[in-house]
Scaffold this active site. Sequence first.
Site, mmCIF file in Angstrom:
data_model
loop_
_atom_site.group_PDB
_atom_site.id
_atom_site.type_symbol
_atom_site.label_atom_id
_atom_site.label_comp_id
_atom_site.label_asym_id
_atom_site.label_seq_id
_atom_site.Cartn_x
_atom_site.Cartn_y
_atom_site.Cartn_z
ATOM 1 N N ASP A 8 -21.078 -25.264 39.840
ATOM 2 C CA ASP A 8 -22.252 -26.079 39.609
ATOM 3 C C ASP A 8 -23.380 -25.110 39.241
ATOM 4 O O ASP A 8 -23.322 -23.929 39.586
ATOM 5 C CB ASP A 8 -22.589 -26.863 40.880
ATOM 6 C CG ASP A 8 -23.866 -27.652 40.740
ATOM 7 O OD1 ASP A 8 -24.037 -28.337 39.730
ATOM 8 O OD2 ASP A 8 -24.712 -27.576 41.661
ATOM 9 N N ASP A 10 -27.354 -25.671 39.284
ATOM 10 C CA ASP A 10 -28.532 -25.632 40.162
ATOM 11 C C ASP A 10 -28.115 -25.563 41.622
ATOM 12 O O ASP A 10 -27.383 -26.432 42.112
ATOM 13 C CB ASP A 10 -29.376 -26.892 39.953
ATOM 14 C CG ASP A 10 -29.864 -27.036 38.524
ATOM 15 O OD1 ASP A 10 -31.016 -26.678 38.268
ATOM 16 O OD2 ASP A 10 -29.084 -27.505 37.672
#
Length: 218
Positions: A8, A10
């Site tokens: 992922d 952020d």
Amino acid sequence: MFEAVLFDLDGTFADTAPDLAAALNRLRADIDLAPVPPGQLRRFTSQGVRGMLNAGLDLRPGDPLYAQFYERYLHYYSQDICVATTLFPGIDALLVRFESRGSPWGIITNKAQRFTLPLLTRLGYAKRAACVVSGDSAPRAKPAPQPMRLACALIGKEPARCLYVGDDSRDIQAGRAVGMATVAVRYGYLGDGDPIENWGADHLVDHAEEIAALAGVQ
């Protein structure tokens, strides 16, 4: 031994919270409100613009001014997308280990492509990533499985041979849905829902260095 690691963006790969908070505080300044301390907003970062507008302006979808502030927030963020954003400690060293072994790494994020690619470019990692799957790259975003399948197709690896690393329960749901091994990072934003221990991740880590051992690239 896993053949690829996928992240992922952020809160897992890069700490984008400072620039996301800055965009929100520009909105608050527009309406003569004092800035919110960035640390107070970190846990809402994984919820995207919706979470930030709710936390910082008490705005929700359906409110009369929501659409206007949503677009203005994205405009401000796009102007200063990589001012204070940095990689989390240990991420670059982990990537180097994978690259030295000839194994691919990539990004699967719900962030729109118009932000994902400029951010990775400014950080210096866009050309190093074997795949970048953004929130609008597949028909549905995480926790749906489509982005995960797309990433595996792009790098030519079976899901079972991939390790997916995230900081939100949606990341773990998406990874598990396609049979990836999943890692939840305690150093991430984590949201304001269930505790990380309840997400059902295969592994929990406190630092990116621990991912190297799980991936077999120490």
